[in-house]
Design a protein around this motif. Sequence first.
Motif, PDB file in Angstrom:
ATOM      1  N   ILE A   1       0.695  -0.987  -0.118  1.00 46.60           N
ATOM      2  CA  ILE A   1       0.304   0.328   0.086  1.00 46.60           C
ATOM      3  C   ILE A   1       1.012   1.312  -0.325  1.00 46.60           C
ATOM      4  CG2 ILE A   1      -1.704   1.369   1.096  1.00 46.60           C
ATOM      5  CD1 ILE A   1      -2.725  -0.677   2.671  1.00 46.60           C
ATOM      6  N   ILE A   2       0.648   2.190  -1.157  1.00 45.11           N
ATOM      7  CA  ILE A   2       1.154   3.282  -0.941  1.00 45.11           C
ATOM      8  C   ILE A   2       0.082   4.691  -0.505  1.00 45.11           C
ATOM      9  CG2 ILE A   2       2.321   5.123  -1.875  1.00 45.11           C
ATOM     10  CD1 ILE A   2       2.263   2.880  -4.673  1.00 45.11           C
ATOM     11  N   LYS A   3       0.705   5.803   0.182  1.00 46.76           N
ATOM     12  CA  LYS A   3       0.024   6.782   0.983  1.00 46.76           C
ATOM     13  C   LYS A   3       0.728   7.837   0.705  1.00 46.76           C
ATOM     14  CE  LYS A   3       0.837   7.503   5.341  1.00 46.76           C
ATOM     15  NZ  LYS A   3      -0.345   8.052   6.560  1.00 46.76           N
ATOM     16  N   SER A   4       0.384   8.647   0.419  1.00 45.43           N
ATOM     17  CA  SER A   4       0.713  10.300  -0.037  1.00 45.43           C
ATOM     18  C   SER A   4       1.473  11.058   1.314  1.00 45.43           C
ATOM     19  CB  SER A   4       0.014  10.801  -0.109  1.00 45.43           C
ATOM     20  OG  SER A   4       0.311  12.693  -0.212  1.00 45.43           O
ATOM     21  N   SER A   5       3.005  10.926   1.170  1.00 48.33           N
ATOM     22  CA  SER A   5       3.636  11.752   2.330  1.00 48.33           C
ATOM     23  C   SER A   5       2.321  12.835   3.230  1.00 48.33           C
ATOM     24  CB  SER A   5       5.378  11.875   2.311  1.00 48.33           C
ATOM     25  OG  SER A   5       4.976  12.090   1.055  1.00 48.33           O
ATOM     26  N   LYS A   6       2.068  13.328   2.980  1.00 50.38           N
ATOM     27  CA  LYS A   6       0.949  14.922   3.274  1.00 50.38           C
ATOM     28  C   LYS A   6       0.670  14.443   3.658  1.00 50.38           C
ATOM     29  CE  LYS A   6       0.960  17.222  -1.729  1.00 50.38           C
ATOM     30  NZ  LYS A   6       0.418  17.619  -2.958  1.00 50.38           N
ATOM     31  N   ASP A   7       0.064  13.043   4.109  1.00 49.75           N
ATOM     32  CA  ASP A   7      -1.513  12.815   4.723  1.00 49.75           C
ATOM     33  C   ASP A   7      -0.330  12.508   6.203  1.00 49.75           C
ATOM     34  OD1 ASP A   7      -2.961  12.271   6.250  1.00 49.75           O
ATOM     35  OD2 ASP A   7      -2.921   9.809   5.978  1.00 49.75           O
ATOM     36  N   THR A   8       0.311  13.103   7.543  1.00 51.21           N
ATOM     37  CA  THR A   8       0.445  12.669   8.210  1.00 51.21           C
ATOM     38  C   THR A   8      -0.189  12.942   9.370  1.00 51.21           C
ATOM     39  OG1 THR A   8       0.835  15.591   9.332  1.00 51.21           O
ATOM     40  CG2 THR A   8       3.194  14.309   7.441  1.00 51.21           C
TER      41      THR A   8
ATOM     42  N   ASP B   1      -4.153   5.119  -1.368  1.00 49.68           N
ATOM     43  CA  ASP B   1      -5.140   5.771  -0.343  1.00 49.68           C
ATOM     44  C   ASP B   1      -4.763   7.042  -0.602  1.00 49.68           C
ATOM     45  OD1 ASP B   1      -7.538   6.152   1.138  1.00 49.68           O
ATOM     46  OD2 ASP B   1      -5.425   5.705   2.905  1.00 49.68           O
ATOM     47  N   GLU B   2      -5.306   7.741  -0.497  1.00 50.94           N
ATOM     48  CA  GLU B   2      -5.074   9.438  -0.622  1.00 50.94           C
ATOM     49  C   GLU B   2      -5.114   9.919  -2.074  1.00 50.94           C
ATOM     50  OE1 GLU B   2      -6.811  11.372   2.175  1.00 50.94           O
ATOM     51  OE2 GLU B   2      -6.457   9.728   3.934  1.00 50.94           O
ATOM     52  N   ALA B   3      -5.171   9.405  -2.815  1.00 51.02           N
ATOM     53  CA  ALA B   3      -4.827   9.226  -4.183  1.00 51.02           C
ATOM     54  C   ALA B   3      -5.109  10.754  -4.845  1.00 51.02           C
ATOM     55  CB  ALA B   3      -5.701   8.397  -4.747  1.00 51.02           C
ATOM     56  N   GLN B   4      -5.423  11.701  -4.076  1.00 48.08           N
ATOM     57  CA  GLN B   4      -6.272  13.305  -4.601  1.00 48.08           C
ATOM     58  C   GLN B   4      -4.962  13.704  -4.853  1.00 48.08           C
ATOM     59  OE1 GLN B   4      -7.460  11.619  -2.252  1.00 48.08           O
ATOM     60  NE2 GLN B   4      -7.453  12.949  -0.070  1.00 48.08           N
ATOM     61  N   PHE B   5      -3.843  13.532  -3.660  1.00 48.79           N
ATOM     62  CA  PHE B   5      -2.628  14.530  -3.740  1.00 48.79           C
ATOM     63  C   PHE B   5      -1.439  13.788  -4.733  1.00 48.79           C
ATOM     64  CE2 PHE B   5      -3.814  14.521   0.972  1.00 48.79           C
ATOM     65  CZ  PHE B   5      -4.813  15.818   0.791  1.00 48.79           C
ATOM     66  N   PHE B   6      -1.872  12.736  -5.570  1.00 54.67           N
ATOM     67  CA  PHE B   6      -0.547  12.150  -6.229  1.00 54.67           C
ATOM     68  C   PHE B   6      -0.535  12.980  -7.190  1.00 54.67           C
ATOM     69  CE2 PHE B   6      -0.195   9.061  -3.167  1.00 54.67           C
ATOM     70  CZ  PHE B   6       1.020   9.109  -3.286  1.00 54.67           C
ATOM     71  N   GLU B   7      -0.134  13.425  -8.173  1.00 54.47           N
ATOM     72  CA  GLU B   7      -0.382  14.946  -9.296  1.00 54.47           C
ATOM     73  C   GLU B   7       0.276  13.538 -10.697  1.00 54.47           C
ATOM     74  OE1 GLU B   7       2.118  17.875  -9.733  1.00 54.47           O
ATOM     75  OE2 GLU B   7       0.928  18.458  -8.024  1.00 54.47           O
ATOM     76  N   ASP B   8       1.147  12.022 -10.828  1.00 59.45           N
ATOM     77  CA  ASP B   8       1.266  11.678 -10.990  1.00 59.45           C
ATOM     78  C   ASP B   8       0.250   9.726 -10.886  1.00 59.45           C
ATOM     79  OD1 ASP B   8       2.216  10.568  -8.811  1.00 59.45           O
ATOM     80  OD2 ASP B   8       4.370  10.475  -9.737  1.00 59.45           O
TER      81      ASP B   8
END
Length: 234
Positions: free
Chosen positions: A58-65, A109-116
């Motif tokens: 699983i990958i999540k955006s590192s923006k989500d802390t 997860d938190e896919a809205q934060f990934f531009e690519d």
Amino acid sequence: MASFKHSISLSSSTDRDGLIGRASGEVHVIVGPMFAGKTTALLRRIKSEGNNGRNVAIIKSSKDTRYAINSIVTHDGAKFPCWALPDLSSFRKKYGDEAYEKLDVIGIDEAQFFEDLYDFCCKAADHDGKTVVVAGLDGDYLRRSFGSVLDIIPLADTVTKLTARCELCGKRAFFTLRKTEETKTELIGGADVYMPVCRQHHVNGQVVMEAARSVLESHKLKSDSFLEAAAPVV
Ligand SMILES: Nc1ncnc2c1ncn2[C@@H]1O[C@H](COP(=O)(O)OP(=O)(O)O)[C@@H](O)[C@H]1O
Ligand SMILES: Cc1cn([C@H]2C[C@H](O)[C@@H](COP(=O)(O)O)O2)c(=O)[nH]c1=O
């Protein structure tokens, strides 16, 4: 008469189903407002794939802390280790080529934060044969399309829109209301900043929040001009 020849051979690199390379991947998209159970659904799917002997990550955006750095955590506390990354293109290198080859299912997860997001899903599903399960917000607090989540709908095998309960009336909630005066699109937060709402309470809530924001803005303008006027005296 010159004989017609196909300039591209369709047979050389295709398998017996006519597919080029490993095109047996899948893309599944889970959207909805905050607190709808998107992370819960993603976690359930990934755990069940893992229990069926498939290699998962699983990958999540590192923006989500919010709750943890290297885990995805649902709003009710369920946890699973994950890769927290600023972008998806760095995943393969960080995970390792050999390990990536063996991977069957990738959760995002938190896919809205990934531009690519679009390019990653295309490559992972179409070329690398992975099953990609994506969870993210379809809309921001103003119900505008958020990040690239809606762009991957044309790539998807399935799309699921989950709903929460409106915090104000208990009806089904399709939207997220921001409770603070902050207007930037990206603002990390949980129940302190956001609540799930139905259509009626989103419309009413937005009117109230807009009024509060403009009162705060005019207070700020007044105090700024007061400080400017007072500056020479100080
Ligand atoms: N207003 C709320 N505040 C905190 N937790 C909530 C709220 N509404 C629902 N929840 C809990 O959050 C769970 C869903 O969490 P999660 O899967 O992380 O949602 P999402 O990823 O869609 O934001 C629900 O099953 C419920 O237990
Ligand atoms: C509506 C909205 C949300 N966000 C942020 C707030 C959270 O950190 C995440 C969503 O998390 P969840 O797993 O879906 O609960 O996104 C934002 O930055 N901007 C918004 O408009």
